[in-house]
Design an enzyme around this catalytic site. Structure first.
Site, mmCIF file in Angstrom:
data_model
loop_
_atom_site.group_PDB
_atom_site.id
_atom_site.type_symbol
_atom_site.label_atom_id
_atom_site.label_comp_id
_atom_site.label_asym_id
_atom_site.label_seq_id
_atom_site.Cartn_x
_atom_site.Cartn_y
_atom_site.Cartn_z
ATOM 1 N N CYS A 92 -11.080 -3.053 -4.049
ATOM 2 C CA CYS A 92 -9.981 -4.147 -4.828
ATOM 3 C C CYS A 92 -10.627 -5.208 -5.059
ATOM 4 O O CYS A 92 -10.175 -5.910 -6.258
ATOM 5 C CB CYS A 92 -8.860 -4.503 -3.735
ATOM 6 S SG CYS A 92 -7.824 -3.229 -3.679
ATOM 7 N N CYS B 155 -10.276 -4.849 0.501
ATOM 8 C CA CYS B 155 -11.330 -3.841 0.388
ATOM 9 C C CYS B 155 -12.252 -4.009 -0.675
ATOM 10 O O CYS B 155 -12.021 -4.780 -1.701
ATOM 11 C CB CYS B 155 -11.090 -2.542 0.456
ATOM 12 S SG CYS B 155 -10.437 -1.844 -1.208
ATOM 13 N N CYS C 149 -4.220 0.616 -2.500
ATOM 14 C CA CYS C 149 -4.286 -0.473 -1.820
ATOM 15 C C CYS C 149 -3.146 -1.321 -2.327
ATOM 16 O O CYS C 149 -2.714 -1.462 -3.766
ATOM 17 C CB CYS C 149 -5.495 -1.418 -1.640
ATOM 18 S SG CYS C 149 -6.628 -0.673 -0.801
ATOM 19 N N GLU D 200 0.544 5.179 0.565
ATOM 20 C CA GLU D 200 -0.855 6.213 1.136
ATOM 21 C C GLU D 200 -0.264 7.590 0.737
ATOM 22 O O GLU D 200 0.914 7.866 0.132
ATOM 23 C CB GLU D 200 -0.591 6.095 2.620
ATOM 24 C CG GLU D 200 -1.230 4.766 3.163
ATOM 25 C CD GLU D 200 -1.465 4.697 4.758
ATOM 26 O OE1 GLU D 200 -1.066 5.661 5.441
ATOM 27 O OE2 GLU D 200 -2.237 3.902 4.957
ATOM 28 N N GLU E 135 -3.139 -4.657 -2.987
ATOM 29 C CA GLU E 135 -3.764 -5.540 -4.275
ATOM 30 C C GLU E 135 -3.592 -5.062 -5.480
ATOM 31 O O GLU E 135 -3.277 -5.502 -6.401
ATOM 32 C CB GLU E 135 -5.155 -5.866 -3.555
ATOM 33 C CG GLU E 135 -5.204 -6.793 -2.560
ATOM 34 C CD GLU E 135 -5.506 -5.655 -1.195
ATOM 35 O OE1 GLU E 135 -5.130 -4.747 -1.191
ATOM 36 O OE2 GLU E 135 -6.198 -6.356 -0.246
ATOM 37 N N ASN F 55 0.758 -1.062 -0.156
ATOM 38 C CA ASN F 55 0.096 0.023 -0.065
ATOM 39 C C ASN F 55 1.112 1.079 0.080
ATOM 40 O O ASN F 55 1.758 1.400 0.610
ATOM 41 C CB ASN F 55 -0.901 0.021 1.109
ATOM 42 C CG ASN F 55 -0.323 -0.314 2.642
ATOM 43 O OD1 ASN F 55 0.740 -0.758 2.559
ATOM 44 N ND2 ASN F 55 -0.938 0.352 3.599
HETATM 45 N N1 THU Z 1 -5.177 -1.558 2.560
HETATM 46 C C1 THU Z 1 -4.710 -2.323 1.732
HETATM 47 O O1 THU Z 1 -3.493 -2.162 1.007
HETATM 48 N N2 THU Z 1 -5.306 -3.490 1.174
HETATM 49 C C2 THU Z 1 -6.673 -3.887 1.840
HETATM 50 O O2 THU Z 1 -6.949 -4.679 1.543
HETATM 51 C C3 THU Z 1 -6.899 -3.159 2.943
HETATM 52 C C4 THU Z 1 -6.402 -1.725 3.215
HETATM 53 C C5 THU Z 1 -4.679 -0.216 2.991
HETATM 54 C C6 THU Z 1 -4.922 1.098 2.643
HETATM 55 C C7 THU Z 1 -4.608 1.963 3.462
HETATM 56 O O3 THU Z 1 -3.331 2.302 3.379
HETATM 57 C C8 THU Z 1 -4.414 1.138 4.884
HETATM 58 O O4 THU Z 1 -4.551 -0.104 4.613
HETATM 59 C C9 THU Z 1 -5.641 1.456 5.931
HETATM 60 O O5 THU Z 1 -6.703 1.569 5.136
#
Ligand code: THU
Length: 127
Positions: free
Chosen positions: A87, A84, A51, A42, A53, A40
């Site tokens: 994704c 999520c 994300c 941000e 994925e 991920n």
């Molecule tokens: N996140 C992911 O990378 N994948 C997921 O399946 C759930 C959430 C990340 C996004 C964000 O950077 C952090 O987790 C909190 O939501």
């Protein structure tokens, strides 16, 4: 350990998650057995966060990966972290009903099909 879980755990180390502190790694196996990983990433605006994925998937697609077979997703959570909703939609579009392995740092894993996480999807078959 499953090499895909290993790759997801390794990718997680590169997570850029200064805002949530929640680090995620993902690894996708394509039809030729190649592994594509992502973490991920941000952003200070929050909404532009990517994300793990989708980073793994877009890296894979842009490098010619196709025919995806399975994905592993790793996070540091006792309760295994599923992808999520956004994704799930994107994974369905490119991968169909692939195998999804959820993993944590303690070696706990669970493997299920994307259709179990994302029943009755909207996709191009409706267009
Ligand atoms: N996140 C992911 O990378 N994948 C997921 O399946 C759930 C959430 C990340 C996004 C964000 O950077 C952090 O987790 C909190 O939501």
């Amino acid at each position: 350990m499953d090499r895909l879980v290993e790759a997801a755990l390794a990718a997680r180390e590169y997570a850029h998650a200064p805002f949530s502190g929640f680090r995620v790694g993902a690894a996708l196996e394509d039809g030729s057995g190649r592994v594509h990983s992502g973490c991920n990433v941000e952003n200070a605006t929050y909404g532009l966060t990517q994300c793990a994925e989708r980073v793994a998937l877009y890296k894979a697609v842009s490098e010619g990966g196709r025919g995806f077979r399975r994905i592993a997703i790793a996070a540091d959570n006792a309760v295994l972290t599923p992808p999520c909703g956004a994704c799930r939609q994107i994974l369905w579009e490119f991968c169909g009903d692939i195998e999804v392995t959820l993993a944590n740092l303690e070696g706990k894993t669970e493997t299920l099909r994307l259709s179990a996480l994302f029943p009755r999807p909207f996709d191009a078959s409706y267009l």
